[in-house]
Enzyme design. Structure first.
Site, PDB file in Angstrom:
ATOM      1  N   ASP A  88      40.212 -27.107  55.642  1.00 21.48           N
ATOM      2  CA  ASP A  88      41.310 -26.776  56.386  1.00 21.48           C
ATOM      3  C   ASP A  88      42.330 -27.917  56.076  1.00 21.48           C
ATOM      4  O   ASP A  88      42.173 -28.887  55.608  1.00 21.48           O
ATOM      5  CB  ASP A  88      40.801 -27.041  57.966  1.00 21.48           C
ATOM      6  N   HIS A 149      34.711 -27.847  50.637  1.00 28.53           N
ATOM      7  CA  HIS A 149      33.848 -26.765  49.999  1.00 28.53           C
ATOM      8  C   HIS A 149      34.431 -26.396  48.777  1.00 28.53           C
ATOM      9  O   HIS A 149      35.441 -26.603  48.203  1.00 28.53           O
ATOM     10  CB  HIS A 149      33.785 -25.613  51.014  1.00 28.53           C
ATOM     11  N   SER A 252      42.540 -37.161  54.721  1.00 31.02           N
ATOM     12  CA  SER A 252      42.953 -37.443  53.342  1.00 31.02           C
ATOM     13  C   SER A 252      43.436 -36.177  52.871  1.00 31.02           C
ATOM     14  O   SER A 252      43.865 -35.273  53.472  1.00 31.02           O
ATOM     15  CB  SER A 252      41.891 -38.206  52.715  1.00 31.02           C
TER      16      SER A 252
END
Length: 288
Positions: A88, A149, A252
């Site tokens: 995200d 992911h 980050s």
């Protein structure tokens, strides 16, 4: 240059990150709840998406920050040719890695700023397979889900811990700090896939207290001065498309690198575009 960005040149980065780490892992009920409530309110964290929606149930701020999502909160793009968005956040930049003589291996950071794939990965040899390929830089803000992911199924070949600074990776710093992502501490994860090499680079930032991987646990900190390589060839560590790979312990950036000729970026993506884990990052080209 903003005052905050200017200060990041002189601030004791590792000391501040070490202090943030102690706070993040504190199990003091008052400390951890104050941190959770402050961040949730300040950044509009959507706990309805979390596996554990009760903010008081987390034993530490770090547990809250690296929270899992509830089942079905994110799903992978149904197109089997789609390489997936790893996290995200929002696109900082994406595009082609330079391949002409004047910009060979260069990755665009912001107007007037760039760095080379070799600087990012810590090696000319590691960078060579990606010259002329694709990159996507995804910024994770404090409100976002902080697990990264896999864009595609891959077999872990090697990790490279590159020590460095811990500049902020916010928009102002990215626009003004030269070669920022190639200067910050980072963990480069190299994978072999059925289309060739793929790299996912976990870039640290100011107040990031750690990076963890699903295969090795905590990788940053353990600050060092030399590049550290870990060889995973023959270990059989295979991560499936959409599977969790790693997590940040504070906001980050992750950068994905793809080799040339194998895929095309999703044309809907561009700088500052909000993105969600699992949506199409790129699509494999049809063979033949």
């Amino acid at each position: 240059m903003s005052l905050v960005t200017s200060l990041t040149y002189v601030l004791p980065h590792r000391l501040l990150s070490s202090m943030a780490r102690r706070l993040a892992y504190s199990r003091s009920p008052r400390v951890k709840q104050w941190l959770i409530d402050t961040v949730a309110a300040r950044f509009g964290v959507d706990l309805d998406e979390a596996e554990q929606p009760d903010p008081t149930a987390y034993p530490s701020f770090n547990a809250f920050f690296t929270r899992a999502l509830r089942a079905g909160a994110r799903v992978p793009d149904p197109d089997p040719a789609a390489l997936l968005m790893p996290a995200d956040g929002r696109i900082s930049q994406c595009g082609r890695i330079g391949h002409e003589a004047l910009d060979r291996g260069r990755i665009f950071q912001a107007k007037g700023q760039s760095f080379t794939a070799a600087e990012l990965l810590g090696s000319e040899a590691d960078a060579e397979p990606f010259v002329g390929g694709l990159f996507a830089t995804v910024y994770l803000s404090p409100r976002d889900y902080h697990r990264v992911h896999m864009p595609w199924t891959g077999t872990l070949r090697e990790t490279v811990h590159v020590p460095g600074r811990l500049f902020s990776v916010g928009t102002a710093a990215v626009a003004k700090v030269p070669r920022l992502f190639a200067r910050n501490e980072r963990l480069v994860c190299h994978f072999d896939t059925d289309f060739g090499p793929m790299a996912s680079v976990m870039v640290g930032a100011l107040l990031v207290s750690g990076v963890e991987t699903v295969w090795g646990g905590e990788e940053i900190p353990h600050y060092g001065k030399a590049i550290t390589r870990k060889d995973y060839r023959g270990k059989g560590i295979v991560l499936e498309r959409f599977a969790e790979m790693a997590r940040f312990n504070y906001g980050s950036t992750v950068i994905v690198l793809l080799p040339p000729g194998v895929a095309e970026l999703n044309p809907e993506l561009g700088a500052e575009c909000p993105v969600r884990l699992g949506q199409a990052l790129a699509r494999l080209k049809k063979s033949g």
